[in-house]
Design an enzyme around this catalytic site. Structure first.
Site, PDB file in Angstrom:
ATOM      1  N   ASP A  70       0.866  -1.181   0.000  1.00 51.04           N
ATOM      2  CA  ASP A  70       0.000   0.000   0.000  1.00 51.04           C
ATOM      3  C   ASP A  70       0.900   1.228   0.000  1.00 51.04           C
ATOM      4  O   ASP A  70       1.441   1.604   1.048  1.00 51.04           O
ATOM      5  CB  ASP A  70      -0.886   0.023   1.251  1.00 51.04           C
ATOM      6  CG  ASP A  70      -1.914  -1.089   1.272  1.00 51.04           C
ATOM      7  OD1 ASP A  70      -2.815  -1.072   0.419  1.00 51.04           O
ATOM      8  OD2 ASP A  70      -1.817  -1.967   2.145  1.00 51.04           O
ATOM      9  N   ARG A 140      -7.339  10.595   1.916  1.00 46.40           N
ATOM     10  CA  ARG A 140      -6.818   9.610   0.968  1.00 46.40           C
ATOM     11  C   ARG A 140      -7.551   9.713  -0.375  1.00 46.40           C
ATOM     12  O   ARG A 140      -7.065   9.196  -1.381  1.00 46.40           O
ATOM     13  CB  ARG A 140      -6.980   8.194   1.530  1.00 46.40           C
ATOM     14  CG  ARG A 140      -6.194   7.939   2.810  1.00 46.40           C
ATOM     15  CD  ARG A 140      -6.666   6.666   3.497  1.00 46.40           C
ATOM     16  NE  ARG A 140      -6.387   5.491   2.698  1.00 46.40           N
ATOM     17  CZ  ARG A 140      -6.907   4.268   2.947  1.00 46.40           C
ATOM     18  NH1 ARG A 140      -7.759   4.105   3.954  1.00 46.40           N
ATOM     19  NH2 ARG A 140      -6.597   3.250   2.187  1.00 46.40           N
ATOM     20  N   LYS A 170      -9.502   1.213  -5.259  1.00 49.24           N
ATOM     21  CA  LYS A 170     -10.176   0.697  -4.066  1.00 49.24           C
ATOM     22  C   LYS A 170     -11.052   1.794  -3.455  1.00 49.24           C
ATOM     23  O   LYS A 170     -10.804   2.975  -3.690  1.00 49.24           O
ATOM     24  CB  LYS A 170      -9.145   0.174  -3.053  1.00 49.24           C
ATOM     25  CG  LYS A 170      -8.096   1.191  -2.589  1.00 49.24           C
ATOM     26  CD  LYS A 170      -6.980   0.517  -1.799  1.00 49.24           C
ATOM     27  CE  LYS A 170      -6.036   1.538  -1.210  1.00 49.24           C
ATOM     28  NZ  LYS A 170      -4.878   0.919  -0.550  1.00 49.24           N
ATOM     29  N   HIS A 183     -11.993  -1.764   9.189  1.00 52.11           N
ATOM     30  CA  HIS A 183     -10.979  -2.488   9.959  1.00 52.11           C
ATOM     31  C   HIS A 183     -11.527  -2.883  11.333  1.00 52.11           C
ATOM     32  O   HIS A 183     -11.067  -3.859  11.936  1.00 52.11           O
ATOM     33  CB  HIS A 183      -9.725  -1.626  10.164  1.00 52.11           C
ATOM     34  CG  HIS A 183      -8.952  -1.372   8.911  1.00 52.11           C
ATOM     35  ND1 HIS A 183      -9.242  -0.340   8.055  1.00 52.11           N
ATOM     36  CD2 HIS A 183      -7.887  -2.034   8.385  1.00 52.11           C
ATOM     37  CE1 HIS A 183      -8.389  -0.359   7.042  1.00 52.11           C
ATOM     38  NE2 HIS A 183      -7.563  -1.376   7.219  1.00 52.11           N
ATOM     39  N   ASP A 255     -10.299  -6.925   0.067  1.00 47.28           N
ATOM     40  CA  ASP A 255      -9.584  -6.315   1.184  1.00 47.28           C
ATOM     41  C   ASP A 255      -9.273  -7.448   2.172  1.00 47.28           C
ATOM     42  O   ASP A 255      -9.769  -8.578   2.048  1.00 47.28           O
ATOM     43  CB  ASP A 255     -10.426  -5.218   1.817  1.00 47.28           C
ATOM     44  CG  ASP A 255      -9.579  -4.102   2.416  1.00 47.28           C
ATOM     45  OD1 ASP A 255      -8.388  -4.325   2.680  1.00 47.28           O
ATOM     46  OD2 ASP A 255     -10.118  -2.997   2.630  1.00 47.28           O
TER      47      ASP A 255
END
Length: 367
Positions: A70, A140, A170, A183, A255
């Site tokens: 990443d 991001r 993504k 997450h 993911d």
């Protein structure tokens, strides 16, 4: 279970491993046929150490073996400090709206990643930054405007791939408007299809139509698409919308299956099986070797029972082989290209794109 079937199923996995060296568990998975590995902060040291690890892995594999990372820029960058170029968050690039500049960023990322030994970058983020309270996407993303995210995301992907590194948009079909982090929990988006087609899906459609290498799924529930399972496990989302409606035929990667959006709500074994049926070609399982083995074994059992058709495994293999043929690089020694004339030219090209503004103000310092 047959060794051949185990290898066929293992090829649908990319794994993480604990530290800066090849351990016995990771070596055994390499021998058993996994497609590749993803490296994290725990795996990287100096540029020299990381390049040596990448060469060791590829040499030990003795076959094409894809290494991924990443490396987005901003706060998500596993490779930091000298001799790498510090990049700003994509939001800052998005505010400039300069497609050529963003494509140069992609080329620079590819140059640095190739120098270390990586084949695949899990970037760009194609999520639209519509929710200021989103805890995981935010800066991001390139923009709050889906058309800008599409335009600049495709540019970054093209730059990466022109430099010999596979890109990965993504998180399909969009994580930008959630209020929670996948997450840690399972996010849900209540938007209707009109809203999804107008906002969330726009960048992914553009990426698919541009013919870029890969997309990553989101562990998010979309009420209008499939309120029962997250996108990673949904045939309606992955096959119906992405493959059939958008025409995407690149590699579809999940993911990490160990994220709590999956692991706290479903068994990772069931997520693997449903994800394969839905259309995932490659699963990320980034931490625990026992989970990695359980996922592979679950897929083997599902193929043996007929629940997962062998044709689905073969389809994934064809897509993975296509990416491998284009982007897999052997154990090279390219470290000296960091700081060479091409590298300096790329970094200086970025600096000049800021029209006289000191590039260090936006973290685009030429290294």
């Amino acid at each position: 279970m047959s060794n051949a079937l185990y290898r066929d199923c293992a090829r649908l996995f990319m794994v993480g491993f604990p530290g800066p060296r090849i351990d016995d568990d990771f070596a055994a998975l390499m021998k058993d046929g996994i497609y590749g590995a993803i490296l994290f902060k725990r795996n990287v040291g100096t540029a020299q150490e990381t390049a040596a690890l990448c060469r060791d892995i590829k040499t030990r594999a003795g076959r094409p073996f894809i290494l991924s990372v990443d490396q987005e820029g901003g706060r998500v960058a596993r490779l930091r400090g000298e001799p790498y170029t510090a990049l700003p968050p994509m939001r800052e690039l998005g505010q400039r709206g300069d497609v050529a500049l963003v494509e140069r960023v992609g080329r620079l990322l590819a140059h640095e990643l190739r120098a270390i030994g990586f084949d695949w970058d899990f970037a760009p983020v194609l999520d639209v930054d519509t929710n200021p309270t989103n805890p995981v996407i935010g800066d991001r993303s390139f923009s709050r405007d889906p058309d800008e995210v599409a335009r600049l995301g495709v540019a970054l992907g093209r730059g990466l791939e022109a430099g010999g590194v596979a890109s990965c948009g993504k998180h399909f079909p969009g994580h930008g408007d959630t209020t929670t982090d996948s997450h840690l929990t399972l996010p849900r988006l209540p938007h209707d299809m009109e809203r999804l087609r107008r906002v969330e899906l726009v960048p992914f459609r553009a990426f698919a139509q541009a013919g870029l290498a890969s997309l990553m799924t989101a562990h998010v529930l979309f009420d209008a698409l499939d309120p029962k399972v997250p996108a990673t496990m949904s045939h309606r989302v992955l096959d119906g919308v992405l493959r059939k409606e958008m025409g995407f035929d690149g590699v579809l990667v999940s993911d990490d299956l160990e994220m709590k959006a999956i692991a706290a709500h479903y068994s990772v074994e069931e997520a693997t099986v449903q994800g394969t049926i839905a259309g995932v070609d490659l699963f990320l399982v980034c931490h625990q070797v026992d989970v990695q083995r359980r996922c592979i074994e679950a897929l083997v059992r599902a193929v043996e029972s007929g629940r997962v058709p062998r044709a689905r495994i073969e389809e994934a293999h064809r897509r993975l082989a296509r990416l491998e043929a284009r982007f897999a690089h052997g154990p090279e020694d390219r470290l000296a290209t960091l700081g060479d004339a091409e590298h300096r030219s790329l970094a200086e090209g970025l600096a000049s794109g800021f029209n006289g503004k000191d590039p260090t103000e936006v973290m685009l310092a030429s290294r």
